[in-house]
Design a protein around this motif. Structure first.
Motif, PDB file in Angstrom:
ATOM      1  N   LEU A 175       0.847  -1.348   0.036  1.00  0.00           N
ATOM      2  CA  LEU A 175       0.019   0.036   0.079  1.00  0.00           C
ATOM      3  C   LEU A 175       0.890   1.100   0.028  1.00  0.00           C
ATOM      4  O   LEU A 175       0.465   2.243  -0.766  1.00  0.00           O
ATOM      5  N   LEU A 184      -2.394   4.819  -5.790  1.00  0.00           N
ATOM      6  CA  LEU A 184      -3.332   4.348  -5.017  1.00  0.00           C
ATOM      7  C   LEU A 184      -4.710   5.225  -5.003  1.00  0.00           C
ATOM      8  O   LEU A 184      -4.545   6.122  -4.841  1.00  0.00           O
ATOM      9  N   LEU A 283      -0.914   4.867   7.794  1.00  0.00           N
ATOM     10  CA  LEU A 283      -2.048   4.503   7.397  1.00  0.00           C
ATOM     11  C   LEU A 283      -3.144   5.399   7.563  1.00  0.00           C
ATOM     12  O   LEU A 283      -3.793   5.619   6.622  1.00  0.00           O
ATOM     13  N   ILE A 288      -7.426   5.463   4.674  1.00  0.00           N
ATOM     14  CA  ILE A 288      -7.929   4.008   4.512  1.00  0.00           C
ATOM     15  C   ILE A 288      -8.785   4.027   5.755  1.00  0.00           C
ATOM     16  O   ILE A 288      -8.178   3.602   6.843  1.00  0.00           O
TER      17      ILE A 288
END
Length: 450
Positions: A175, A184, A283, A288
């Motif tokens: 990712l 992404l 993250l 996300i």
């Protein structure tokens, strides 16, 4: 091969079971090292070194590879649950095996307590108002029961624990790379803004890099557990060589790769890097949904996995020391192929550290943490010296001397930094005390012919 006038009793490896498979060894190698040092402790390193933390982890990773190459070579030649402690006894003398073994035992037992505290903090974050010590006690109880069972059960438990966190880190890297490349969905590539902005690649200068280097060195501690486990595998010689070889490049990828992704995605001076942890911060930066909390679950598993591996390693090295006449005989009792008394004592010591963290955090517990601060370097130095005296290879002795030079440089850096100088002195005092006790014990051992 050096001669010695003292011959300690040899380890009775036959009393241990041999239920670990190759896949268990590979995951134990990863499970012992991928814990709080990577997921949580790396945040402090990033805060000090900034983007240059990537260089710090690369340099320390090269040193770890040299040490593990030496340790893997000796463990393949002389498989033992005492690992480096047994090699030190063979190469230098029983006093060296005593010093290396018991100092590492203290380190692992203390680490069990620290990992438990970290895991408890995550759970109490989800369940506010619940006591941390109770969660630590529960974790200790479950993992103690796991280690009291047959070693194949421990191996299976650790395999799945380690597999989960390895998979999570792999997904994180994928990712992260996609986000950096700008492919992404929902994210824009940060480019090199976070690497060159906010003070540049070396925002803390040489001093910041030194702090990051020291933090990264100690984050790698725990990889030695695989050579301890080799004695209980189905094929110790082939097993340890393969496990060490694969673990070295995987861990280098996980550590160096993770640091590179994090400092590229997130400004190194963001408060979340330390407060939430670098992985959760990265993250969250990607936006996300739920990814941050999911990573907290992974961190929890990683901490429990490291507790499991460290508890195993501490019990086995204590067992080996005892069977070689370098410890109290009661710890050497084996039942169903498991040194259960050693497991229980290691658990009690680990939980005792947790109690001290609440009862005497500013003096006794702080002293204990300082005392284990440089144990990894002491063990690595003993490994290198043992390798010099036991083994000969195509690269001998250049790489071994290079490793010793690297460790000496780190010790000098520790002495120069106020924050690590106390750790160096405290570890030195413990090492000296153990060396004296080990020499006294050596004098009491049966004398062999020169």
């Amino acid at each position: 091969m050096p001669s010695t006038t003292v011959k300690a009793p040899q380890e009775s490896a036959a009393s241990l079971s041999h239920g670990l498979k190759q896949r268990h060894l590979s995951m134990i190698a990863l499970g012992g090292v991928i814990g709080a040092g990577l997921f949580v402790g790396s945040g402090a390193g990033i805060a000090a070194a900034g983007p240059s933390i990537v260089l710090a982890y690369t340099l320390s990773g090269l040193l770890v590879m040299l040490v593990m190459r030496m340790l893997g070579e000796m463990s393949a030649a002389y498989p033992s649950s005492g690992s480096f402690s047994a090699h030190a006894e063979r190469a230098i003398g029983p006093w060296a095996g005593f010093t290396a073994g018991w100092s590492f035992w203290v380190l692992l037992c203390t680490a069990v307590g620290l990992e438990g505290i970290g895991a408890a903090k995550i759970v109490t974050g989800w369940l506010p108002g619940t006591p941390e010590w109770a969660w630590v006690a529960l974790f200790m109880l479950v993992l103690c029961a796991t280690n009291l069972a047959a070693v194949k059960n421990f191996g299976e438990f650790e395999f799945w624990f380690a597999a989960l966190k390895v998979g999570a880190i792999g997904l994180f890297l994928v990712l992260g790379v996609l986000a950096i490349a700008g492919v992404l969905p929902g994210t824009d590539s940060p480019g090199t803004a976070n690497l060159t902005g906010h003070g540049g690649f070396f925002p803390g200068g040489g001093e910041g890099l030194v702090v990051g280097l020291l933090a990264s060195v100690f984050a790698y501690g725990g990889l030695e557990t695989v050579t301890i486990a080799a004695a209980e595998s189905e094929d110790p010689v082939r097993g340890v060589a393969s496990a060490v070889r694969t673990a070295m490049w995987r861990i280098a990828l996980f550590y160096v790769g993770s640091m590179a992704v994090i400092v590229t995605l997130v400004p190194w001076d963001a408060k979340a890097v330390v407060e939430k942890g670098p992985y959760v911060a990265a993250l969250d930066e990607l936006g996300i949904p739920g990814a941050g909390q999911l990573m907290n679950v992974v961190v929890l598993v990683a901490l429990l996995s490291a507790m499991n591996a460290n508890l195993y390693g501490s019990s086995r090295i204590a067992y080996s020391l005892v069977t070689r006449g370098l410890g109290p005989k009661s710890l050497g009792r084996v039942s169903a192929g498991v040194p259960r008394i050693a497991v229980l004592v290691s658990c009690v010591f680990g939980f005792g550290c947790v109690v001290l963290s609440y009862w005497r955090p500013d003096d006794v517990f702080s002293w204990l943490l300082n005392m284990i601060g440089a144990v990894v370097l002491v063990v690595w130095t003993i490994v290198a010296v043992s390798h010099l005296r036991l083994r000969r290879s195509r690269t001998f002795p250049l790489l071994t001397w290079a490793a010793l030079a690297g460790m000496a440089a780190i010790l000098v850096l520790m002495a120069r930094e106020p924050g690590t100088r106390v750790q160096l002195y405290a570890t030195g005092a413990m090492t000296l005390a153990l060396a004296v006790a080990g020499y006294a014990r050596q004098k009491a051992l049966p004398v062999a012919n020169v």
